[in-house]
Write a protein that holds these residues in place. Structure first.
Motif, PDB file in Angstrom:
ATOM      1  N   THR A 109      -5.177  13.894 -10.252  1.00 22.73           N
ATOM      2  CA  THR A 109      -5.302  12.692 -11.061  1.00 22.73           C
ATOM      3  C   THR A 109      -6.405  12.854 -12.104  1.00 22.73           C
ATOM      4  OG1 THR A 109      -4.560  11.358  -9.199  1.00 22.73           O
ATOM      5  CG2 THR A 109      -5.716  10.206 -10.955  1.00 22.73           C
ATOM      6  N   GLU A 115       0.860  -1.189   0.000  1.00 22.52           N
ATOM      7  CA  GLU A 115       0.000   0.000   0.000  1.00 22.52           C
ATOM      8  C   GLU A 115       0.891   1.231   0.000  1.00 22.52           C
ATOM      9  OE1 GLU A 115      -3.384   2.164   2.801  1.00 22.52           O
ATOM     10  OE2 GLU A 115      -3.242  -0.040   2.764  1.00 22.52           O
ATOM     11  N   VAL A 116       0.663   2.139  -0.963  1.00 23.74           N
ATOM     12  CA  VAL A 116       1.466   3.353  -1.084  1.00 23.74           C
ATOM     13  C   VAL A 116       0.556   4.546  -1.299  1.00 23.74           C
ATOM     14  CG1 VAL A 116       3.459   2.131  -2.038  1.00 23.74           C
ATOM     15  CG2 VAL A 116       1.754   3.104  -3.595  1.00 23.74           C
ATOM     16  N   ALA A 117       1.065   5.726  -0.960  1.00 28.57           N
ATOM     17  CA  ALA A 117       0.320   6.956  -1.202  1.00 28.57           C
ATOM     18  C   ALA A 117       0.434   7.350  -2.665  1.00 28.57           C
ATOM     19  CB  ALA A 117       0.858   8.070  -0.312  1.00 28.57           C
ATOM     20  N   VAL A 118      -0.703   7.785  -3.239  1.00 23.54           N
ATOM     21  CA  VAL A 118      -0.728   8.380  -4.575  1.00 23.54           C
ATOM     22  C   VAL A 118      -1.491   9.691  -4.446  1.00 23.54           C
ATOM     23  CG1 VAL A 118      -0.650   6.135  -5.730  1.00 23.54           C
ATOM     24  CG2 VAL A 118      -2.870   7.191  -5.223  1.00 23.54           C
ATOM     25  N   PRO A 119      -1.375  10.617  -5.396  1.00 24.12           N
ATOM     26  CA  PRO A 119      -2.107  11.877  -5.284  1.00 24.12           C
ATOM     27  C   PRO A 119      -3.597  11.660  -5.046  1.00 24.12           C
ATOM     28  CG  PRO A 119      -0.539  11.999  -7.085  1.00 24.12           C
ATOM     29  CD  PRO A 119      -0.528  10.583  -6.611  1.00 24.12           C
ATOM     30  N   GLU A 159      -7.794   3.618  -4.327  1.00 26.19           N
ATOM     31  CA  GLU A 159      -8.832   4.264  -3.512  1.00 26.19           C
ATOM     32  C   GLU A 159      -8.489   5.744  -3.394  1.00 26.19           C
ATOM     33  OE1 GLU A 159     -11.117   3.434   0.704  1.00 26.19           O
ATOM     34  OE2 GLU A 159      -8.944   3.143   0.634  1.00 26.19           O
ATOM     35  N   LEU A 160      -9.334   6.626  -3.995  1.00 26.13           N
ATOM     36  CA  LEU A 160      -9.064   8.056  -4.022  1.00 26.13           C
ATOM     37  C   LEU A 160     -10.099   8.824  -3.212  1.00 26.13           C
ATOM     38  CD1 LEU A 160      -8.175   8.575  -7.802  1.00 26.13           C
ATOM     39  CD2 LEU A 160      -6.607   8.273  -5.877  1.00 26.13           C
ATOM     40  N   ASP A 161      -9.641   9.759  -2.395  1.00 23.59           N
ATOM     41  CA  ASP A 161     -10.516  10.687  -1.682  1.00 23.59           C
ATOM     42  C   ASP A 161     -10.633  12.005  -2.435  1.00 23.59           C
ATOM     43  OD1 ASP A 161     -10.874   8.908   0.531  1.00 23.59           O
ATOM     44  OD2 ASP A 161      -8.845   9.435   1.182  1.00 23.59           O
ATOM     45  N   GLY A 221      -5.018   9.858  -2.622  1.00 18.02           N
ATOM     46  CA  GLY A 221      -5.468   8.632  -1.954  1.00 18.02           C
ATOM     47  C   GLY A 221      -4.381   7.587  -1.821  1.00 18.02           C
ATOM     48  N   ARG A 222      -4.789   6.345  -1.947  1.00 21.27           N
ATOM     49  CA  ARG A 222      -3.881   5.227  -1.755  1.00 21.27           C
ATOM     50  C   ARG A 222      -4.041   4.227  -2.905  1.00 21.27           C
ATOM     51  NH1 ARG A 222      -0.246   6.164   2.021  1.00 21.27           N
ATOM     52  NH2 ARG A 222      -0.066   3.955   2.536  1.00 21.27           N
TER      53      ARG A 222
END
Length: 413
Positions: free
Chosen positions: A386, A97-101, A379-381, A103-104
């Motif tokens: 993006t 699991e890594v951070a992306v712009p 999974e994006l908040d 979310g995760r």
């Protein structure tokens, strides 16, 4: 053979006649079900009329109880080493699991649901291949494991019991590959993945069913290249070449050396050993497919090995680790004369199902990773960065629906 001719001598892909024959068999099993499978098994595998084609766990347990205690203990020890190595490999691949712009993202690692494990059995019983395939599948977490091998003896069935197989298909060749891949109503449920070594018909059938199921790799007739220098022991080389040659008349043993005196010394040892070998008829045929090449430098010898991309590579040189580091293409390497390829065959730990026919250029051997799927998730908040990039890239590709799906989310980011 001249060293610059080695690459041209590399094994060719499966011939058209074998592919056509395997295609006819696999298609007849796919459409004809149990009757077609039995017909092929009786004709090609020597299955007795009316004999069961599938054995369950109870029959495997009875077979295990029928073999000598020391034989069962041997199977358990070898299975334990295979399992330990496979579980160590499994531990090297974990969920991520890594951070992306916004979310995760990450991946999960999950096994296939069912695997079919093929073990050759036409010329010799090979319980070792049962252990290599089925034990590794179980170590990967596969829920349903089928083993297939023609005319199995009690030790082969006992190996399937030790490996915790669910079913044993007493069928070989392309017909076994088809049965596991497509399923046989009322007899065998289809699997997701077919693995294991075999002759050219098995290799051809795996190529044919790929897409309906996954396969591991081309694992056809055995190959061994011994790379040797002036430090090598000719008698040990002869022993290793014959060990591979006795597998199959289509096996390919080869010697590449920088010592011009070595081939004659190996030949002397080969002839002596061959005369004492119970399997000399098969081994002699395989030796005729092999070759000897003398290189004028280690650099040239290493280049020839890489061009062949052999299944097994025995490094009988003064500095085997350095030689291995200089090579890119091989299925499995055996470093130094103590580390005989036969120990790889019989369960020191790493798997003995390896790529043949030059497939080591793009494939490794069977391992616990073969039975695993790496599945990604997102999974994006917040979707501003993006989403804008996705919209703009979609517009560059003139895919308006993609662009509008991204745009629809930008207002809520």
């Amino acid at each position: 053979m001249a060293i610059d001719e080695v690459a041209a001598s590399a094994p060719t892909p499966i011939d058209r006649a074998t592919l056509d024959s395997a295609r006819e068999i696999t298609e007849s099993v796919r459409t004809g079900g149990e009757a077609a499978l039995r017909s092929h098994a009786e004709r090609l595998d020597g299955l007795a009329p009316g004999a069961p084609m599938v054995l369950g766990k109870e029959e495997l347990a009875r077979a295990a109880a029928s073999v000598p205690e020391e034989t069962l203990a041997l199977l358990e020890r070898v299975a334990g080493r295979i399992r330990a190595f496979a579980l160590a490999q499994r531990g090297a691949l974990t969920a991520l699991e890594v951070a992306v712009p916004g979310g995760r993202a990450g991946h999960d690692v999950e096994p296939v649901a069912a695997a079919g494990c093929y073990a050759p059995g036409g010329r010799y019983p090979l319980p070792s291949s049962v252990l290599m395939t089925a034990v590794t599948a179980r170590a990967g977490g596969v829920e349903r494991v089928i083993v297939a091998s023609p005319a199995p003896d009690p030790v082969t069935l006992a190996a399937a019991h030790v490996a915790r197989a669910d079913q044993f298909l007493c069928v070989g060749g392309a017909q076994a590959v088809a049965a596991m891949s497509y399923g046989v109503p009322g007899l065998v449920e289809p699997v997701a993945l077919v693995v294991g070594p075999g002759n050219r018909w098995v290799t051809a059938a795996k190529q044919i069913v790929y897409g309906a199921v996954g396969i591991d790799l081309p694992a056809g007739p055995s190959e061994l290249v011994v790379l040797a220098d002036e430090t090598a022991n000719p008698d040990l080389i002869a022993a290793d070449l014959l060990a591979q040659a006795e597998h199959d008349p289509d096996a390919r043993p080869a010697l590449i050396t920088t010592d011009p005196t070595l081939p004659d010394r190996v030949e002397t040892c080969l002839m002596r050993r061959l005369g004492e070998l119970p399997t000399r008829e098969v081994a002699s045929a395989a030796l005729a497919h092999g070759f000897v090449a003398v290189a004028d430098s280690m650099e040239a010898a290493l280049k020839a090995v890489d061009e062949l991309a052999p299944e097994h590579l025995q490094l009988c040189v003064g500095d085997p680790r350095s030689a291995k580091a200089s090579l890119k293409h091989f299925g499995a390497a055996f470093l130094g004369e103590r580390s005989a390829e036969v120990f790889g065959d019989y369960g020191a730990g790493p798997n003995h199902v390896l790529p043949t026919g030059g497939a080591a250029r793009y494939s490794g051997g069977l391992s616990v990773f073969t039975f695993l799927r790496v599945r990604t998730w997102l999974e994006l908040d917040s979707v501003k960065e993006t989403g804008e990039d996705a919209r703009d890239l979609a517009e560059l590709e003139r895919l308006s629906g993609h662009a509008r799906a991204a745009e629809a989310r930008l207002g809520s980011s």
